[in-house]
Design a protein around this motif. Sequence first.
Motif, PDB file in Angstrom:
ATOM      1  N   CYS A   1     -36.018 -11.212  35.658  1.00  0.00           N
ATOM      2  CA  CYS A   1     -35.427 -10.948  34.338  1.00  0.00           C
ATOM      3  C   CYS A   1     -34.138 -10.141  34.460  1.00  0.00           C
ATOM      4  O   CYS A   1     -33.786  -9.381  33.568  1.00  0.00           O
ATOM      5  N   GLY A   2     -33.451 -10.301  35.565  1.00  0.00           N
ATOM      6  CA  GLY A   2     -32.284  -9.466  35.810  1.00  0.00           C
ATOM      7  C   GLY A   2     -31.031  -9.909  35.085  1.00  0.00           C
ATOM      8  O   GLY A   2     -30.942 -11.042  34.594  1.00  0.00           O
ATOM      9  N   PRO A   3     -30.045  -9.024  35.030  1.00  0.00           N
ATOM     10  CA  PRO A   3     -28.744  -9.369  34.460  1.00  0.00           C
ATOM     11  C   PRO A   3     -28.042 -10.422  35.314  1.00  0.00           C
ATOM     12  O   PRO A   3     -28.308 -10.546  36.521  1.00  0.00           O
ATOM     13  N   LEU A   4     -27.162 -11.177  34.687  1.00  0.00           N
ATOM     14  CA  LEU A   4     -26.415 -12.230  35.373  1.00  0.00           C
ATOM     15  C   LEU A   4     -24.925 -11.918  35.344  1.00  0.00           C
ATOM     16  O   LEU A   4     -24.414 -11.377  34.368  1.00  0.00           O
ATOM     17  N   VAL A   5     -24.233 -12.299  36.405  1.00  0.00           N
ATOM     18  CA  VAL A   5     -22.772 -12.270  36.414  1.00  0.00           C
ATOM     19  C   VAL A   5     -22.302 -13.716  36.294  1.00  0.00           C
ATOM     20  O   VAL A   5     -22.640 -14.565  37.126  1.00  0.00           O
ATOM     21  N   LEU A   6     -21.547 -13.995  35.237  1.00  0.00           N
ATOM     22  CA  LEU A   6     -21.117 -15.357  34.924  1.00  0.00           C
ATOM     23  C   LEU A   6     -19.608 -15.495  35.074  1.00  0.00           C
ATOM     24  O   LEU A   6     -18.850 -14.562  34.794  1.00  0.00           O
ATOM     25  N   THR A   7     -19.195 -16.688  35.496  1.00  0.00           N
ATOM     26  CA  THR A   7     -17.775 -17.018  35.570  1.00  0.00           C
ATOM     27  C   THR A   7     -17.569 -18.397  34.943  1.00  0.00           C
ATOM     28  O   THR A   7     -18.523 -19.057  34.531  1.00  0.00           O
ATOM     29  N   SER A   8     -16.327 -18.828  34.902  1.00  0.00           N
ATOM     30  CA  SER A   8     -16.002 -20.143  34.381  1.00  0.00           C
ATOM     31  C   SER A   8     -15.187 -20.895  35.415  1.00  0.00           C
ATOM     32  O   SER A   8     -14.360 -20.301  36.118  1.00  0.00           O
ATOM     33  N   GLY A   9     -15.462 -22.176  35.538  1.00  0.00           N
ATOM     34  CA  GLY A   9     -14.664 -22.987  36.449  1.00  0.00           C
ATOM     35  C   GLY A   9     -15.110 -22.945  37.889  1.00  0.00           C
ATOM     36  O   GLY A   9     -14.320 -23.188  38.801  1.00  0.00           O
ATOM     37  N   GLY A  10     -16.384 -22.626  38.124  1.00  0.00           N
ATOM     38  CA  GLY A  10     -16.917 -22.677  39.482  1.00  0.00           C
ATOM     39  C   GLY A  10     -16.385 -21.615  40.413  1.00  0.00           C
ATOM     40  O   GLY A  10     -16.313 -21.815  41.619  1.00  0.00           O
TER      41      GLY A  10
ATOM     42  N   GLY B   1     -21.064 -23.683  29.127  1.00  0.00           N
ATOM     43  CA  GLY B   1     -20.393 -24.287  30.264  1.00  0.00           C
ATOM     44  C   GLY B   1     -20.011 -23.293  31.340  1.00  0.00           C
ATOM     45  O   GLY B   1     -19.070 -23.528  32.110  1.00  0.00           O
ATOM     46  N   LEU B   2     -20.759 -22.200  31.436  1.00  0.00           N
ATOM     47  CA  LEU B   2     -20.439 -21.148  32.395  1.00  0.00           C
ATOM     48  C   LEU B   2     -21.241 -21.321  33.683  1.00  0.00           C
ATOM     49  O   LEU B   2     -22.251 -22.024  33.731  1.00  0.00           O
ATOM     50  N   ASP B   3     -20.766 -20.655  34.716  1.00  0.00           N
ATOM     51  CA  ASP B   3     -21.382 -20.746  36.044  1.00  0.00           C
ATOM     52  C   ASP B   3     -21.999 -19.409  36.437  1.00  0.00           C
ATOM     53  O   ASP B   3     -21.430 -18.340  36.170  1.00  0.00           O
ATOM     54  N   LEU B   4     -23.127 -19.479  37.105  1.00  0.00           N
ATOM     55  CA  LEU B   4     -23.812 -18.279  37.586  1.00  0.00           C
ATOM     56  C   LEU B   4     -23.229 -17.859  38.929  1.00  0.00           C
ATOM     57  O   LEU B   4     -23.311 -18.600  39.909  1.00  0.00           O
ATOM     58  N   LEU B   5     -22.633 -16.671  38.963  1.00  0.00           N
ATOM     59  CA  LEU B   5     -22.138 -16.127  40.222  1.00  0.00           C
ATOM     60  C   LEU B   5     -23.256 -15.440  40.986  1.00  0.00           C
ATOM     61  O   LEU B   5     -23.439 -15.653  42.182  1.00  0.00           O
TER      62      LEU B   5
END
Length: 278
Positions: free
Chosen positions: A79-88, A162-166
């Motif tokens: 259930c941890g926090p996520l760091v998200l980015t866009s465009g891979g 449309g975001l990516d999981l870092l």
Amino acid sequence: MKLAFSPCPNDTFVFHAWTHGLIDGAPQLDVTYADIDKTNYWAMDLEGPEVMKISFAALPYVIDDYRLIPCGGALGRGCGPLVLTSGGNGSPENLVGKTVAVPSDKSTAYMLFRLWTSQKIPDGVGKIKVMPFHEIMPAVKEGRVDAGLVIHEARFTYIDYGLDLLVDLGDWWEEDTGFPIPLGAIIAKRSLGKKQELTEWIQSSVQYAWDKPDASMDYVMEHAQEMSTEVAKNHIDLYVNEFTGELGEKGYAAVESLLGRAAKEGLIPAFDMKKLRD
């Protein structure tokens, strides 16, 4: 008695029975619904209600004035926090010099992010921008920030943007330490006393929620900030678990590990760890 907690499904699920007068012997509640960033600062300013939900990351700042109640909080696995980015943009090093949006600079999520960047990005990110939680994913999608630190239901909805999981910081923390993640804590003013009574009332409310999970759904959805019933139930399943019922030795060990490590890194002030249990 005055109590403050977030409108998130896990908190309304946990406190439904008490707020609706269903716990024998428990006092009537005057409830304030507030995001955890607000309650963190209320606690530090000694301006909040007698009992409230704050981030474990804020606990060292208020431990002299508030007592940790060993139930009702959020601590768990997966259930941890996520760091998200866009465009891979999939490499931690790509965050060097970039702007990262976070929902609070006094949250457990941010503490985990700082511990992760200390290990993975020694040169650090460029700028931290505190933003309301609901604005972060749109900001990443639109390119107004380079990455976003998100919590709670964003785990289920970031793909819709449309975001990516870092990185899943929960996975990183569990792999690195073996402990579950301490997220939200229930605290009470030391001047109030009543630690045992509060523990019993909250545990009774939690048990009522588990025994009658459908009884709280109208209340949960009333405050669920337009999320679907399915997302709300997934949220509850993630954040309400054995540690909500009782922190226990495993829970205390996880809290001590997180806060001890953060203090060593200089992310929080040093404090007397014994006060976590008194």
